[in-house]
Design an enzyme around this catalytic site. Structure first.
Site, PDB file in Angstrom:
ATOM      1  N   LYS A 228       0.830  -1.212   0.000  1.00 46.24           N
ATOM      2  CA  LYS A 228       0.000   0.000   0.000  1.00 46.24           C
ATOM      3  C   LYS A 228       0.861   1.257   0.000  1.00 46.24           C
ATOM      4  O   LYS A 228       0.463   2.264  -0.578  1.00 46.24           O
ATOM      5  CB  LYS A 228      -0.972  -0.009   1.184  1.00 46.24           C
ATOM      6  CG  LYS A 228      -2.040  -1.058   0.999  1.00 46.24           C
ATOM      7  CD  LYS A 228      -3.272  -0.818   1.822  1.00 46.24           C
ATOM      8  CE  LYS A 228      -4.334  -1.846   1.446  1.00 46.24           C
ATOM      9  NZ  LYS A 228      -5.415  -1.961   2.395  1.00 46.24           N
TER      10      LYS A 228
ATOM     11  N   LYS B 232      -4.827 -10.725  -6.446  1.00 46.90           N
ATOM     12  CA  LYS B 232      -6.126 -10.994  -5.808  1.00 46.90           C
ATOM     13  C   LYS B 232      -7.197 -10.054  -6.368  1.00 46.90           C
ATOM     14  O   LYS B 232      -6.885  -8.944  -6.811  1.00 46.90           O
ATOM     15  CB  LYS B 232      -6.018 -10.887  -4.281  1.00 46.90           C
ATOM     16  CG  LYS B 232      -5.935  -9.484  -3.757  1.00 46.90           C
ATOM     17  CD  LYS B 232      -6.262  -9.408  -2.259  1.00 46.90           C
ATOM     18  CE  LYS B 232      -6.290  -7.936  -1.869  1.00 46.90           C
ATOM     19  NZ  LYS B 232      -6.701  -7.635  -0.545  1.00 46.90           N
TER      20      LYS B 232
ATOM     21  N   LYS C 257     -11.550  -4.784  -4.167  1.00 46.32           N
ATOM     22  CA  LYS C 257     -12.616  -3.803  -4.365  1.00 46.32           C
ATOM     23  C   LYS C 257     -12.060  -2.441  -4.748  1.00 46.32           C
ATOM     24  O   LYS C 257     -12.796  -1.573  -5.170  1.00 46.32           O
ATOM     25  CB  LYS C 257     -13.573  -3.717  -3.168  1.00 46.32           C
ATOM     26  CG  LYS C 257     -12.982  -3.631  -1.767  1.00 46.32           C
ATOM     27  CD  LYS C 257     -14.104  -3.493  -0.729  1.00 46.32           C
ATOM     28  CE  LYS C 257     -13.905  -4.239   0.568  1.00 46.32           C
ATOM     29  NZ  LYS C 257     -12.755  -3.872   1.392  1.00 46.32           N
TER      30      LYS C 257
HETATM   31  P1  TYM Z   1     -10.839  -6.058   3.591  1.00 48.86           P
HETATM   32  O1  TYM Z   1     -11.925  -5.055   3.727  1.00 48.86           O
HETATM   33  O2  TYM Z   1      -9.750  -5.804   2.611  1.00 48.86           O
HETATM   34  O3  TYM Z   1     -11.454  -7.465   3.232  1.00 48.86           O
HETATM   35  C1  TYM Z   1     -12.487  -8.056   4.003  1.00 48.86           C
HETATM   36  C2  TYM Z   1     -12.308  -9.573   4.013  1.00 48.86           C
HETATM   37  O4  TYM Z   1     -12.318 -10.082   2.680  1.00 48.86           O
HETATM   38  C3  TYM Z   1     -11.160 -10.879   2.469  1.00 48.86           C
HETATM   39  N1  TYM Z   1     -10.761 -10.735   1.058  1.00 48.86           N
HETATM   40  C4  TYM Z   1     -10.653 -11.756   0.195  1.00 48.86           C
HETATM   41  N2  TYM Z   1     -10.838 -13.075   0.354  1.00 48.86           N
HETATM   42  C5  TYM Z   1     -10.661 -13.853  -0.747  1.00 48.86           C
HETATM   43  N3  TYM Z   1     -10.307 -13.377  -1.964  1.00 48.86           N
HETATM   44  C6  TYM Z   1     -10.101 -12.059  -2.154  1.00 48.86           C
HETATM   45  N4  TYM Z   1      -9.757 -11.610  -3.359  1.00 48.86           N
HETATM   46  C7  TYM Z   1     -10.278 -11.185  -1.043  1.00 48.86           C
HETATM   47  N5  TYM Z   1     -10.164  -9.834  -0.879  1.00 48.86           N
HETATM   48  C8  TYM Z   1     -10.448  -9.588   0.407  1.00 48.86           C
HETATM   49  C9  TYM Z   1     -10.112 -10.314   3.412  1.00 48.86           C
HETATM   50  O5  TYM Z   1      -9.108 -11.269   3.674  1.00 48.86           O
HETATM   51  C10 TYM Z   1     -10.959  -9.995   4.617  1.00 48.86           C
HETATM   52  O6  TYM Z   1     -11.161 -11.156   5.414  1.00 48.86           O
HETATM   53  N6  TYM Z   1      -7.853  -5.346   7.522  1.00 48.86           N
HETATM   54  C11 TYM Z   1      -9.087  -5.958   7.099  1.00 48.86           C
HETATM   55  C12 TYM Z   1     -10.296  -5.485   7.897  1.00 48.86           C
HETATM   56  C13 TYM Z   1     -10.158  -5.690   9.360  1.00 48.86           C
HETATM   57  C14 TYM Z   1     -10.157  -6.943  10.027  1.00 48.86           C
HETATM   58  C15 TYM Z   1     -10.031  -6.602  11.432  1.00 48.86           C
HETATM   59  C16 TYM Z   1     -10.271  -8.261   9.621  1.00 48.86           C
HETATM   60  C17 TYM Z   1     -10.035  -4.704  10.292  1.00 48.86           C
HETATM   61  N7  TYM Z   1      -9.954  -5.252  11.534  1.00 48.86           N
HETATM   62  C18 TYM Z   1     -10.004  -7.611  12.382  1.00 48.86           C
HETATM   63  C19 TYM Z   1     -10.243  -9.254  10.606  1.00 48.86           C
HETATM   64  C20 TYM Z   1     -10.110  -8.934  11.966  1.00 48.86           C
HETATM   65  C21 TYM Z   1      -9.326  -5.588   5.644  1.00 48.86           C
HETATM   66  O7  TYM Z   1      -8.849  -4.623   5.153  1.00 48.86           O
HETATM   67  O8  TYM Z   1     -10.230  -6.397   5.022  1.00 48.86           O
END
Ligand code: TYM
Length: 326
Positions: free
Chosen positions: A116, A197, A200
């Site tokens: 990032k 990957k 969004k």
């Molecule tokens: P975020 O918003 O990027 O994604 C949310 C969840 O979706 C999963 N994910 C995917 N899984 C499979 N294939 C993909 N292409 C893909 N893209 C995203 C992510 O692994 C995630 O589980 N930092 C985290 C948010 C967060 C969080 C937490 C998660 C904040 N605090 C505490 C777990 C526990 C994030 O940016 O997720």
């Protein structure tokens, strides 16, 4: 949360962009499936999202829409908590204390920070750097046993375990050391570049399927998905595009990769893609129908997040107070 189960899960998603089938198959679908057997606590991680600059009005609207979409995916607020992170102020307080138990070098090694900070080189802020400390605080506040996430969060969860163990060692047993819960669908790839990957925030809309995409869009995007010249539906090396479509089809239908190979034996990519798209369209239809009802009722959405935030604050305050004492 009506019933207290023995084990707790926590997970969260950032309300940036539109939720994709990557988020859904990698995380949200597992959240829904785990609801009957665990205390489930879920959050919209809006504080994490502001590491990248946002238009305030658009951001507010996106958070509301993401919340409604999680309800539409059948996160059940009668059984689970679903709150907005910035409404529960224990998270930032614990994050400060735990940032004093996290090494600079540990944060500097995080691959998401490296990625990032190179993709947003005009705004490499301290929040981007200390992001994993807020994330591990989210988890540790609720003494979660399991954290259902996609593969990309694995390194952050390893750090969560390290910091929990460090604090427990220095000050006595306090935190539950959580396990990642990573299943099939944990890494859905971009449809345009299946070595990356699905994201969004990818500027190329054709790289992803969003949960609210129309049937027509889903069909077009899947039809345009990058594959290989072989025309043979088989999971294997150098077939990232087909591997990805097979994984999506497997997550959608519950079929194994072996079953899929047999189903499409002797059938070309064109027909395979049509079948994948049709299965996805059918799978997402009930979510889209739920969403169109829920998003009209702002009062209901607001009640849901307010109630959840209140209960999340009560639960997390207990942990925070114990940490303060120690
Ligand atoms: P975020 O918003 O990027 O994604 C949310 C969840 O979706 C999963 N994910 C995917 N899984 C499979 N294939 C993909 N292409 C893909 N893209 C995203 C992510 O692994 C995630 O589980 N930092 C985290 C948010 C967060 C969080 C937490 C998660 C904040 N605090 C505490 C777990 C526990 C994030 O940016 O997720």
């Amino acid at each position: 949360m009506k019933q207290r189960k023995e084990k707790t899960i926590f997970s969260a998603i950032q309300p940036t962009g539109n939720i994709t089938i990557g988020n859904y198959f990698g995380a949200i679908k597992n959240w829904v499936q785990l609801q009957p057997d665990f205390n489930c606590i879920f959050s919209l991680a809006d504080l994490h999202a502001i590491t990248v600059r946002k238009d305030p009005e658009e951001f507010k609207q996106k958070a509301l829409e993401a919340y409604a979409l999680l309800l539409a995916c059948e996160i059940n607020v009668e059984k689970s908590l679903l709150f907005i992170q910035s409404q529960v102020n224990t998270h930032c307080q614990l994050a400060w204390m735990l940032s004093c138990c996290t090494e600079f070098g540990e944060l500097a090694r995080m691959t998401q920070f490296k990625d990032k900070s190179s993709s947003h080189s005009d705004n490499v802020n301290c929040g981007l750097f200390s992001y994993p400390v807020l994330m591990l605080s989210d988890i540790l506040l609720y003494r979660a046993d399991f954290v259902p996430v996609g593969q990309d969060q694995k390194q952050h969860l390893e750090l969560t375990r390290t910091v929990a163990e460090r604090f427990n060692f220095l000050y006595g047993p306090t935190f539950t050391v959580p396990e990642p819960y990573i299943k099939r669908g944990a890494k859905i790839k971009s449809l345009r570049d299946p070595t990356k990957k699905m994201s969004k925030s990818d500027p190329d809309l054709n790289s992803r399927i969003e949960l609210l995409d129309s049937p027509d869009k889903i069909m077009k995007k899947i039809k345009r998905a990058v594959t290989d010249p072989e025309n043979h539906v088989k999971y294997g090396e150098n077939k990232d595009g087909i591997n990805n479509l097979m994984t999506i089809y497997s997550c959608t239908t519950g079929k194994t990769l072996d079953e899929i190979e047999k189903e499409f034996d002797g059938i070309g990519y064109g027909e395979f893609k049509t079948t994948v798209a049709e299965a996805l369209i059918e799978h997402l239809a009930p979510i889209q129908k739920n969403y169109s009802k829920i998003i009209k009722d702002k009062g209901y959405i607001k009640n849901c997040y307010k109630d959840s935030a209140e209960e999340a604050l009560n639960i997390s305050n207990e942990t925070l107070n114990e940490v303060k004492k120690k």
